[in-house]
Design a protein around this motif. Structure first.
Motif, PDB file in Angstrom:
ATOM      1  N   LEU A 207       0.830  -1.204   0.000  1.00 21.27           N
ATOM      2  CA  LEU A 207       0.000   0.000   0.000  1.00 21.27           C
ATOM      3  C   LEU A 207       0.866   1.257   0.000  1.00 21.27           C
ATOM      4  N   GLN A 208       1.890   1.262   0.846  1.00 19.82           N
ATOM      5  CA  GLN A 208       2.786   2.409   0.917  1.00 19.82           C
ATOM      6  C   GLN A 208       3.499   2.618  -0.420  1.00 19.82           C
ATOM      7  N   MET A 209       3.902   1.521  -1.034  1.00 17.82           N
ATOM      8  CA  MET A 209       4.588   1.589  -2.317  1.00 17.82           C
ATOM      9  C   MET A 209       3.687   2.193  -3.393  1.00 17.82           C
ATOM     10  N   GLY A 210       2.448   1.721  -3.471  1.00 16.23           N
ATOM     11  CA  GLY A 210       1.520   2.254  -4.460  1.00 16.23           C
ATOM     12  C   GLY A 210       1.248   3.730  -4.240  1.00 16.23           C
ATOM     13  N   ALA A 211       1.039   4.112  -2.975  1.00 18.05           N
ATOM     14  CA  ALA A 211       0.784   5.512  -2.660  1.00 18.05           C
ATOM     15  C   ALA A 211       1.998   6.382  -2.979  1.00 18.05           C
ATOM     16  N   ALA A 212       3.199   5.879  -2.697  1.00 22.07           N
ATOM     17  CA  ALA A 212       4.424   6.631  -2.982  1.00 22.07           C
ATOM     18  C   ALA A 212       4.591   6.850  -4.479  1.00 22.07           C
ATOM     19  N   LEU A 213       4.236   5.855  -5.273  1.00 25.09           N
ATOM     20  CA  LEU A 213       4.324   5.995  -6.729  1.00 25.09           C
ATOM     21  C   LEU A 213       3.405   7.102  -7.237  1.00 25.09           C
ATOM     22  N   ALA A 214       2.319   7.345  -6.490  1.00 26.11           N
ATOM     23  CA  ALA A 214       1.373   8.398  -6.880  1.00 26.11           C
ATOM     24  C   ALA A 214       1.696   9.743  -6.233  1.00 26.11           C
ATOM     25  N   GLY A 215       2.755   9.796  -5.421  1.00 27.72           N
ATOM     26  CA  GLY A 215       3.123  11.054  -4.772  1.00 27.72           C
ATOM     27  C   GLY A 215       2.187  11.440  -3.649  1.00 27.72           C
ATOM     28  N   ALA A 216       1.739  10.479  -2.864  1.00 26.10           N
ATOM     29  CA  ALA A 216       0.759  10.740  -1.807  1.00 26.10           C
ATOM     30  C   ALA A 216       1.339  11.603  -0.688  1.00 26.10           C
ATOM     31  N   ASP A 217       0.450  12.337  -0.014  1.00 28.62           N
ATOM     32  CA  ASP A 217       0.834  13.105   1.167  1.00 28.62           C
ATOM     33  C   ASP A 217       1.224  12.146   2.297  1.00 28.62           C
ATOM     34  N   PRO A 218       2.157  12.553   3.171  1.00 32.00           N
ATOM     35  CA  PRO A 218       2.583  11.698   4.285  1.00 32.00           C
ATOM     36  C   PRO A 218       1.428  11.230   5.169  1.00 32.00           C
ATOM     37  N   GLU A 219       0.425  12.092   5.368  1.00 28.17           N
ATOM     38  CA  GLU A 219      -0.705  11.723   6.224  1.00 28.17           C
ATOM     39  C   GLU A 219      -1.508  10.574   5.613  1.00 28.17           C
ATOM     40  N   VAL A 220      -1.695  10.605   4.300  1.00 23.82           N
ATOM     41  CA  VAL A 220      -2.405   9.522   3.617  1.00 23.82           C
ATOM     42  C   VAL A 220      -1.604   8.231   3.735  1.00 23.82           C
ATOM     43  N   VAL A 221      -0.297   8.324   3.523  1.00 28.59           N
ATOM     44  CA  VAL A 221       0.571   7.146   3.622  1.00 28.59           C
ATOM     45  C   VAL A 221       0.503   6.551   5.021  1.00 28.59           C
ATOM     46  N   GLU A 222       0.539   7.397   6.038  1.00 30.24           N
ATOM     47  CA  GLU A 222       0.502   6.924   7.424  1.00 30.24           C
ATOM     48  C   GLU A 222      -0.782   6.160   7.708  1.00 30.24           C
ATOM     49  N   ARG A 223      -1.903   6.664   7.227  1.00 32.17           N
ATOM     50  CA  ARG A 223      -3.182   5.986   7.489  1.00 32.17           C
ATOM     51  C   ARG A 223      -3.307   4.699   6.692  1.00 32.17           C
ATOM     52  N   LEU A 224      -2.787   4.700   5.469  1.00 35.15           N
ATOM     53  CA  LEU A 224      -2.782   3.465   4.681  1.00 35.15           C
ATOM     54  C   LEU A 224      -1.910   2.401   5.348  1.00 35.15           C
ATOM     55  N   ARG A 225      -0.793   2.832   5.889  1.00 33.12           N
ATOM     56  CA  ARG A 225       0.082   1.876   6.566  1.00 33.12           C
ATOM     57  C   ARG A 225      -0.582   1.316   7.827  1.00 33.12           C
ATOM     58  N   ALA A 226      -1.307   2.161   8.548  1.00 34.07           N
ATOM     59  CA  ALA A 226      -2.014   1.681   9.741  1.00 34.07           C
ATOM     60  C   ALA A 226      -3.068   0.652   9.349  1.00 34.07           C
ATOM     61  N   PHE A 227      -3.800   0.951   8.292  1.00 34.00           N
ATOM     62  CA  PHE A 227      -4.776  -0.002   7.753  1.00 34.00           C
ATOM     63  C   PHE A 227      -4.082  -1.299   7.359  1.00 34.00           C
ATOM     64  N   GLY A 228      -3.006  -1.169   6.603  1.00 35.74           N
ATOM     65  CA  GLY A 228      -2.313  -2.338   6.082  1.00 35.74           C
ATOM     66  C   GLY A 228      -1.682  -3.193   7.155  1.00 35.74           C
ATOM     67  N   ALA A 229      -1.126  -2.571   8.195  1.00 38.08           N
ATOM     68  CA  ALA A 229      -0.487  -3.340   9.260  1.00 38.08           C
ATOM     69  C   ALA A 229      -1.494  -4.237   9.968  1.00 38.08           C
TER      70      ALA A 229
END
Length: 353
Positions: A207-229
């Motif tokens: 999830l973090q990888m996909g979001a990073a490829l799209a240039g996501a904001d850090p806050e979005v990445v953090e919440r996706l990682r919490a979901f994913g973990a």
């Protein structure tokens, strides 16, 4: 068909094309590689839910990525080659004979050695072949990711989770075998292995990888990682239940294989903690017992059910799924990514194989 309609189908096609080219290039070096490469490619393409690139794809889409992005698809399809490396090595370490209803890689090469009457022992050749083929899959994963055609700045951003994921997966595998040989029966140890070995590289990092490829904001990445973990751990806990209670015809692995391999899962840890002394003795008799019978498996199942361990694991899966869903809702993703990820979470934690 657009990528939105079937991520798995597009991943399958992308992998098939990539592996065909890799196979052709390497086989041209010497014909003796043909058998090995054929077996590896067949293993990679044989079934599999392609869950990792699917999570990565919806991380990309949720962070605003376009629905038609072949370079991104190539980058995230490399996740399946990391998974292949993990499975080939895991089967060898666990001495598993069957994967997805077919012989595991080390068993395949043991048989090849015997059939051709080669020198040395079949077991050592099978082991060596599996180690090297798993390593080839890992090398190909890097080649596929870095040669995907994604722009340099986005590739650099996605390199952080990509590199972390590989190290965490291998470290998690080591913790898994260490827990087995130490005989650590604590629930804390089981959850630590689940988080590092499975959750990180199955859901969180893709999830973090996909979001990073799209240039996501850090806050979005953090919440996706919490979901994913949390979903990743829940995925592993469901896998642990299936490893003991799953239908062999559905899972493609022998019933009770996790017990036979001596895996100290959360299910087992809670069973040992909650069972009577007699029940705990039954479980300890089964753990790591290579001569485990069908009756032994049934007795272990009865202990795990009667002790309340199964109910406790089911409750943990539900709790993790609930907290994950809250994190997903807070991520404020571009649709339809939020709905798709919610569907994936349910599929991952309530599956039967």
């Amino acid at each position: 068909m657009t990528i939105d309609e079937s991520v798995r189908a597009h991943v399958e096609r992308t992998l098939t094309e990539y592996l065909s080219a890799k196979q052709s290039t390497m086989a041209s070096l010497t014909q003796e590689l043909a058998d090995a490469l054929d077996a590896l490619v067949e293993f990679i393409l044989r079934g599999g839910k392609r869950i990792r690139p699917t999570f990565a794809w919806w991380g990309w889409r949720g962070a605003g990525g376009e629905p038609d992005a072949p370079a991104v698809l190539r980058a995230i399809s490399g996740l399946e080659l990391i998974q292949a490396c993990a499975l080939v090595h895991d089967d060898l370490m666990d001495a598993s004979a069957v994967r997805r209803g077919s012989p595991t890689v080390h068993v395949t090469f043991e048989r090849l050695h015997r059939e051709r009457g080669w020198l040395g022992t079949s077991e050592r050749f099978g082991m060596a072949a599996a180690i090297l083929l798993g390593d080839i899959a890992l090398a190909w994963a890097d080649d596929m990711f870095y040669g995907s055609g994604v722009s340099a700045n986005r590739l650099a951003a996605a390199s952080e989770p990509w590199q972390a994921m590989r190290s965490e997966m291998l470290a998690g595998q080591y913790l898994d075998i260490l827990t087995q040989v130490e005989g650590d029966e604590s629930p804390e140890a089981a959850l630590r292995v689940a988080r590092m070995k499975t959750a990180a590289y199955t859901v969180e990092r893709p999830l973090q990888m996909g979001a990073a490829l799209a240039g996501a904001d850090p806050e979005v990445v953090e919440r996706l990682r919490a979901f994913g973990a949390d979903i990743g751990v829940a995925f592993q806990l469901r896998d642990d239940l299936l490893g003991v209670f799953g239908d062999t015809d559905v899972t493609g692995k022998p019933a009770g294989d996790d017990l036979r391999e001596g895996k100290r899962t959360l299910l087992v840890a809670l069973g040992l903690q909650k069972a009577t002394q007699a029940g705990a003795d039954v479980l300890r008799h089964c753990l790591g017992n290579q001569d485990l019978t069908g009756d032994d498996v049934e007795r272990a199942r009865a202990v795990l059910l009667e002790s309340g361990a199964v109910d406790a694991v089911e409750a943990e899966i539900e709790a993790l799924t609930s907290t994950a869903m809250h994190a997903l809702q807070a991520a404020d993703l571009a649709e339809p990514a939020g709905d798709r990820l919610a569907e994936l979470a349910v599929a991952a934690t309530r599956r039967n194989h």
